[in-house]
Design a protein around this motif. Sequence first.
Motif, PDB file in Angstrom:
ATOM      1  N   MET A   1      51.113  55.583  33.431  1.00  0.00           N
ATOM      2  CA  MET A   1      51.815  54.925  34.539  1.00  0.00           C
ATOM      3  C   MET A   1      51.322  53.490  34.617  1.00  0.00           C
ATOM      4  O   MET A   1      50.404  53.086  33.918  1.00  0.00           O
ATOM      5  CB  MET A   1      51.541  55.658  35.853  1.00  0.00           C
ATOM      6  N   THR A   2      51.973  52.735  35.449  1.00  0.00           N
ATOM      7  CA  THR A   2      51.510  51.374  35.702  1.00  0.00           C
ATOM      8  C   THR A   2      51.080  51.286  37.157  1.00  0.00           C
ATOM      9  O   THR A   2      51.838  51.635  38.051  1.00  0.00           O
ATOM     10  CB  THR A   2      52.632  50.361  35.419  1.00  0.00           C
ATOM     11  N   LEU A   3      49.853  50.863  37.320  1.00  0.00           N
ATOM     12  CA  LEU A   3      49.317  50.695  38.664  1.00  0.00           C
ATOM     13  C   LEU A   3      49.584  49.244  39.050  1.00  0.00           C
ATOM     14  O   LEU A   3      48.985  48.329  38.513  1.00  0.00           O
ATOM     15  CB  LEU A   3      47.820  50.978  38.621  1.00  0.00           C
ATOM     16  N   SER A   4      50.529  49.040  39.946  1.00  0.00           N
ATOM     17  CA  SER A   4      50.858  47.674  40.373  1.00  0.00           C
ATOM     18  C   SER A   4      50.058  47.332  41.609  1.00  0.00           C
ATOM     19  O   SER A   4      50.222  47.971  42.645  1.00  0.00           O
ATOM     20  CB  SER A   4      52.345  47.563  40.698  1.00  0.00           C
ATOM     21  N   ALA A   5      49.193  46.351  41.461  1.00  0.00           N
ATOM     22  CA  ALA A   5      48.284  46.041  42.567  1.00  0.00           C
ATOM     23  C   ALA A   5      48.552  44.652  43.119  1.00  0.00           C
ATOM     24  O   ALA A   5      48.850  43.709  42.386  1.00  0.00           O
ATOM     25  CB  ALA A   5      46.837  46.134  42.091  1.00  0.00           C
ATOM     26  N   ASP A   6      48.477  44.544  44.415  1.00  0.00           N
ATOM     27  CA  ASP A   6      48.553  43.256  45.110  1.00  0.00           C
ATOM     28  C   ASP A   6      47.240  43.016  45.811  1.00  0.00           C
ATOM     29  O   ASP A   6      46.620  43.960  46.303  1.00  0.00           O
ATOM     30  CB  ASP A   6      49.677  43.266  46.152  1.00  0.00           C
ATOM     31  N   GLY A   7      46.848  41.773  45.870  1.00  0.00           N
ATOM     32  CA  GLY A   7      45.577  41.496  46.545  1.00  0.00           C
ATOM     33  C   GLY A   7      45.344  40.023  46.696  1.00  0.00           C
ATOM     34  O   GLY A   7      46.285  39.225  46.727  1.00  0.00           O
ATOM     35  N   ASP A   8      44.088  39.672  46.768  1.00  0.00           N
ATOM     36  CA  ASP A   8      43.718  38.291  47.022  1.00  0.00           C
ATOM     37  C   ASP A   8      42.680  37.818  46.021  1.00  0.00           C
ATOM     38  O   ASP A   8      41.810  38.581  45.613  1.00  0.00           O
ATOM     39  CB  ASP A   8      43.118  38.150  48.425  1.00  0.00           C
ATOM     40  N   ALA A   9      42.808  36.560  45.655  1.00  0.00           N
ATOM     41  CA  ALA A   9      41.769  35.914  44.855  1.00  0.00           C
ATOM     42  C   ALA A   9      41.038  34.943  45.767  1.00  0.00           C
ATOM     43  O   ALA A   9      41.666  34.173  46.489  1.00  0.00           O
ATOM     44  CB  ALA A   9      42.380  35.164  43.681  1.00  0.00           C
ATOM     45  N   THR A  10      39.721  35.017  45.757  1.00  0.00           N
ATOM     46  CA  THR A  10      38.942  34.071  46.545  1.00  0.00           C
ATOM     47  C   THR A  10      37.952  33.363  45.635  1.00  0.00           C
ATOM     48  O   THR A  10      37.463  33.934  44.659  1.00  0.00           O
ATOM     49  CB  THR A  10      38.174  34.778  47.680  1.00  0.00           C
ATOM     50  N   PHE A  11      37.685  32.114  45.958  1.00  0.00           N
ATOM     51  CA  PHE A  11      36.822  31.287  45.117  1.00  0.00           C
ATOM     52  C   PHE A  11      35.753  30.652  45.980  1.00  0.00           C
ATOM     53  O   PHE A  11      36.044  30.091  47.031  1.00  0.00           O
ATOM     54  CB  PHE A  11      37.643  30.199  44.422  1.00  0.00           C
ATOM     55  N   GLU A  12      34.541  30.781  45.523  1.00  0.00           N
ATOM     56  CA  GLU A  12      33.435  30.243  46.303  1.00  0.00           C
ATOM     57  C   GLU A  12      32.616  29.328  45.411  1.00  0.00           C
ATOM     58  O   GLU A  12      32.167  29.727  44.340  1.00  0.00           O
ATOM     59  CB  GLU A  12      32.573  31.401  46.812  1.00  0.00           C
TER      60      GLU A  12
ATOM     61  N   THR B   1      44.188  32.484  46.977  1.00  0.00           N
ATOM     62  CA  THR B   1      45.616  32.751  46.780  1.00  0.00           C
ATOM     63  C   THR B   1      45.871  34.240  46.611  1.00  0.00           C
ATOM     64  O   THR B   1      45.016  34.963  46.103  1.00  0.00           O
ATOM     65  CB  THR B   1      46.139  31.987  45.534  1.00  0.00           C
ATOM     66  N   PRO B   2      47.062  34.704  47.028  1.00  0.00           N
ATOM     67  CA  PRO B   2      47.435  36.091  46.708  1.00  0.00           C
ATOM     68  C   PRO B   2      47.580  36.258  45.198  1.00  0.00           C
ATOM     69  O   PRO B   2      47.933  35.313  44.492  1.00  0.00           O
ATOM     70  CB  PRO B   2      48.784  36.268  47.398  1.00  0.00           C
ATOM     71  N   VAL B   3      47.309  37.463  44.728  1.00  0.00           N
ATOM     72  CA  VAL B   3      47.475  37.743  43.293  1.00  0.00           C
ATOM     73  C   VAL B   3      48.207  39.064  43.135  1.00  0.00           C
ATOM     74  O   VAL B   3      48.223  39.886  44.044  1.00  0.00           O
ATOM     75  CB  VAL B   3      46.121  37.919  42.561  1.00  0.00           C
ATOM     76  N   ASN B   4      48.820  39.239  42.013  1.00  0.00           N
ATOM     77  CA  ASN B   4      49.214  40.590  41.659  1.00  0.00           C
ATOM     78  C   ASN B   4      48.937  40.839  40.190  1.00  0.00           C
ATOM     79  O   ASN B   4      48.902  39.925  39.373  1.00  0.00           O
ATOM     80  CB  ASN B   4      50.649  40.923  42.063  1.00  0.00           C
TER      81      ASN B   4
ATOM     82  N   LEU C   1      45.312  42.450  30.192  1.00  0.00           N
ATOM     83  CA  LEU C   1      45.200  42.427  31.645  1.00  0.00           C
ATOM     84  C   LEU C   1      45.724  41.071  32.090  1.00  0.00           C
ATOM     85  O   LEU C   1      45.151  40.034  31.762  1.00  0.00           O
ATOM     86  CB  LEU C   1      43.755  42.626  32.088  1.00  0.00           C
ATOM     87  N   ASP C   2      46.833  41.094  32.798  1.00  0.00           N
ATOM     88  CA  ASP C   2      47.461  39.842  33.219  1.00  0.00           C
ATOM     89  C   ASP C   2      47.364  39.705  34.727  1.00  0.00           C
ATOM     90  O   ASP C   2      47.763  40.602  35.458  1.00  0.00           O
ATOM     91  CB  ASP C   2      48.925  39.815  32.783  1.00  0.00           C
ATOM     92  N   ILE C   3      46.810  38.587  35.136  1.00  0.00           N
ATOM     93  CA  ILE C   3      46.654  38.341  36.569  1.00  0.00           C
ATOM     94  C   ILE C   3      47.520  37.153  36.946  1.00  0.00           C
ATOM     95  O   ILE C   3      47.421  36.078  36.366  1.00  0.00           O
ATOM     96  CB  ILE C   3      45.176  38.060  36.917  1.00  0.00           C
ATOM     97  N   ASP C   4      48.397  37.403  37.895  1.00  0.00           N
ATOM     98  CA  ASP C   4      49.336  36.378  38.337  1.00  0.00           C
ATOM     99  C   ASP C   4      48.840  35.798  39.660  1.00  0.00           C
ATOM    100  O   ASP C   4      48.851  36.484  40.682  1.00  0.00           O
ATOM    101  CB  ASP C   4      50.719  37.024  38.487  1.00  0.00           C
ATOM    102  N   PHE C   5      48.355  34.565  39.606  1.00  0.00           N
ATOM    103  CA  PHE C   5      47.949  33.895  40.840  1.00  0.00           C
ATOM    104  C   PHE C   5      49.190  33.270  41.457  1.00  0.00           C
ATOM    105  O   PHE C   5      49.910  32.535  40.785  1.00  0.00           O
ATOM    106  CB  PHE C   5      46.909  32.806  40.550  1.00  0.00           C
ATOM    107  N   GLU C   6      49.404  33.540  42.726  1.00  0.00           N
ATOM    108  CA  GLU C   6      50.614  33.009  43.364  1.00  0.00           C
ATOM    109  C   GLU C   6      50.595  31.484  43.381  1.00  0.00           C
ATOM    110  O   GLU C   6      51.598  30.839  43.155  1.00  0.00           O
ATOM    111  CB  GLU C   6      50.725  33.560  44.784  1.00  0.00           C
ATOM    112  N   THR C   7      49.410  30.909  43.643  1.00  0.00           N
ATOM    113  CA  THR C   7      49.271  29.460  43.609  1.00  0.00           C
ATOM    114  C   THR C   7      48.588  29.072  42.303  1.00  0.00           C
ATOM    115  O   THR C   7      47.505  29.566  42.010  1.00  0.00           O
ATOM    116  CB  THR C   7      48.396  28.972  44.784  1.00  0.00           C
ATOM    117  N   ASN C   8      49.227  28.225  41.533  1.00  0.00           N
ATOM    118  CA  ASN C   8      48.593  27.716  40.319  1.00  0.00           C
ATOM    119  C   ASN C   8      48.252  26.247  40.511  1.00  0.00           C
ATOM    120  O   ASN C   8      48.973  25.512  41.172  1.00  0.00           O
ATOM    121  CB  ASN C   8      49.523  27.880  39.118  1.00  0.00           C
ATOM    122  N   THR C   9      47.121  25.854  39.942  1.00  0.00           N
ATOM    123  CA  THR C   9      46.710  24.451  39.987  1.00  0.00           C
ATOM    124  C   THR C   9      46.248  24.093  38.580  1.00  0.00           C
ATOM    125  O   THR C   9      46.154  24.976  37.717  1.00  0.00           O
ATOM    126  CB  THR C   9      45.517  24.252  40.949  1.00  0.00           C
ATOM    127  N   PRO C  10      45.924  22.807  38.336  1.00  0.00           N
ATOM    128  CA  PRO C  10      45.393  22.473  37.003  1.00  0.00           C
ATOM    129  C   PRO C  10      44.139  23.265  36.656  1.00  0.00           C
ATOM    130  O   PRO C  10      43.825  23.480  35.498  1.00  0.00           O
ATOM    131  CB  PRO C  10      45.088  20.983  37.113  1.00  0.00           C
TER     132      PRO C  10
END
Lengths: 422, 459
Positions: free
Chosen positions: A226-237, A257-260, A302-311
């Motif tokens: 199966m494919t486990l589709s996950a939504d969540g958050d990326a945080t950077f410190e 940013t939110p990620v999936n 493993l592909d992580i899609d960040f909703e907000t992309n920056t340089p």
Amino acid sequence: MTKRVACLLAGACLLAVPVPRLLAAGFAIHEQSGVAMGTAGAYGAAQGAASLFYNPAGLAGLEGLHAELGLNIISPSTDFTGPTDRPTFGKTAMESQTFTPVDLYLSGRLSEQARWGCGLFTYMGLGTKWADDWAGRTVSEEIDLKTLTVNPALAFKLGDKTRLGLGLDLMWGQALMSKDSYTGYPFNGYVDAKIDGTGLGYGWNMGVQRQVSPELTLGLSYRSGMTLSADGDATFELQNVSNVSHQALLDSMFPDTPVNLDLDIPDLVIAAAEWKPADLLDGKLTWRGDVVFTRWNVYQSLDIDFETNTPGLADSHSPKEYQNTWAFRTGLEYGLNDRLTLRGGWYYEQNAVQDHLVEPSLPDAERNGLSLGASWQVNEDLALDAYFLQVLLQDRVSSFAALPGGYDSDIPIFGLSARKEF
Amino acid sequence: MKQLLTKQRLLAALAAAALALGCGTSDTIPGSPTHDSAADLADLQEYVAIGNSLTAGYQSGAWGNPEHVAASYPNLIARQLGIAGFKQVSMAGTGLGFSGVTPVGNMVVNFDSTGTAALSYTTVDPANLAAMAAGAPVDFDFNAPRNLGIPGITLMHAMGAPLGVYAAGNPYAAFYTNASSSAKTQVQLAAEAGANFITCWLGNNDVLGYVTSGGTGAITPSATFQASLSGALGMLANTAAYLAVVNIPAVTAIPFVTYMNATIIAQLDALGLPHAVYAVVDGATTALPLGGGNYVLLSAATAMSADPTLGASPLNPLPDAYVLDSAETAAAQAAVEDFNARIAAGVTALNAGRDHDALLVDMNAFFNHVVAHGVTYGGETFTAQFVEGGIFSLDGVHPTSLGYAIVANEILETINAGWGFDVELVDPAEFIGVTGGLGSVEIPAELPDFGSVVELFQH
């Protein structure tokens, strides 16, 4: 009776905290029963409440209401030697963690031919943790993949000799990943990146068993990927912030940013045999042997899609390119007397991760496991089981470009379970 | 502790320098004038230098002082090659440095009426701040011949960070940033500059910041360094230019690291105390024996002179950032060794199919030789000692003009030997005794805030 079942289920939901485990190759977990693990996980042709996981057809022969509740105590350890492309390097021990996953199985009779069952277990999971400032910090610091599968099933007798089981899988998963990103500014060297997400996946399973002779039963079961589709958050410190302009820059480069992400869960096929020779040792001996195929090549990346992309923050693509694995599991069970049953087993499993992709979040390796187990029949309705499994992983030499080195792992596992017949 | 330098020692050094000057060029000065074939040198006229502060000509805590940047090694090489109109950033007054986040001019030595020397920053010329805010002019000429050195840049950023983004974190990059360059990296600008000769000296900052921060900063991860190096060398090699790549000199042998131990040990000896200081190492207060790879950094000087008990008592230990312990020293040295091995392998790998081999300038070996033996011109030996050695400027990290001349000569010698040129070497006599700031006698000043000097070394 129904009320007691409901209580048990509710209790199990509380108890069965999903836990990460690092057991079978890849991130699959075959340790699902105190009985089955006494024979190193060979259980696909057996009949018991835990058949829910190994082969749901095994429920069809059970009479009455059965419950099995199990606890496993797992303490994986890994030493990393490297990075070997450096002039000087040393040994780093993975931080020690102990995991205590629980499994619960219930089954009961619907009619002469039909049985129902429901299982709650964790058959995919992973937990590795390395020190914050270790050599592989930009590869992985912590990964914690927890899953919990609810698996309702039905099983039927088709005549005297054939049994059939069917079930649905609902998997809940939570993934936590943490590593450092190097900023290129030595004074504000690293951004600590964390991804935390939850998701659901759906699948199904089925199995057949056939008693080909009074002594020999064969089984075949399938659990879908199966494919486990996950939504969540990326945080950077930011660490060691020493310069306000860097802070501002890095805040803009690494916004929370939110990620999936989608996690691919492999299909599982088990072909099994159980042999109870009537003439040997008064018919007290049982041999079980399973061949387990795991279709790991569904996990290509493993592909992580960040909703907000920056340089500084592009979507992440990590090649995994897992390979399908075969495992061979076999064991003997001997009924010493009316109360005590002894078990012993061995298994071998291939590794799923290729040499150039082995990294510290999952230091996978080809492995052998040796198990010992015993059951004590307390009274007519209650039995207690215990097992010990020592998993011996082969030393692994990784040529992973970002962190080449050697992995030396070993995993001792204890398990206890209780089986009750109502 | 306040007497970082005595007037006597400085004057002795200056006198020696004057003596050396008086002697003129002696036979120990390498590279007596030769007559080069113009045709040969034409192959090197379109020269571009990329690198960090060492390439930019940073000296005594600031970049841009016209006298200092005139002595940048790329400018000296260009001069020896006879290149007309070699371009580089030059600022007003005493250039632009940062004390913490406060802009300043370069450091100078002052003497008070008792002959005590102290270091201080000069005042920054407002024109330099205006220039930084304005960024590069629209018609800024990035083409060869040009010095593209950006103080503070790491290899990773040189290869991977577009200037428009990078300049937000490194104000020095603003001097090169305009509409045409903001999407390009330093390496890309060099590759597109139409160069037929490129020198590349990057990677120092990938380990230096860790050292000057007392191990609280970061060393670039090996794999990141490798990826950036492969990318940068590949891009530069595509130009078909003559390519010389300079490796990383030992970052733990610079006065910023080595100076304080001897000074503190002298004081401890006077008091009959063992050679150790109390410092916070990995979160725990430790009695740190001086030597054996343990160093008190120059960044501790201000705080130690302000508070005589700092480091003398377990109740008042030196902060982690002021000391480099033996494990940190070993980590930095291992990184230099690792990075240099990668640079050497990367340069060798470029050579297949090229008309002229890319050259490795082994500045590490050369610097180690200088640390061990000094260099001798006109009978006078110059060493890696802080300031008085003559090679290192007042910030303890960057060379003096004389130091840069020595660097230029090391590169020129490698080029001459490797490609068969006969470029005349720089005569170091020109720079002896004119180390930036030395000898200027101004109003006595307090010691500068060395603590925040740490900050400026990221530039």
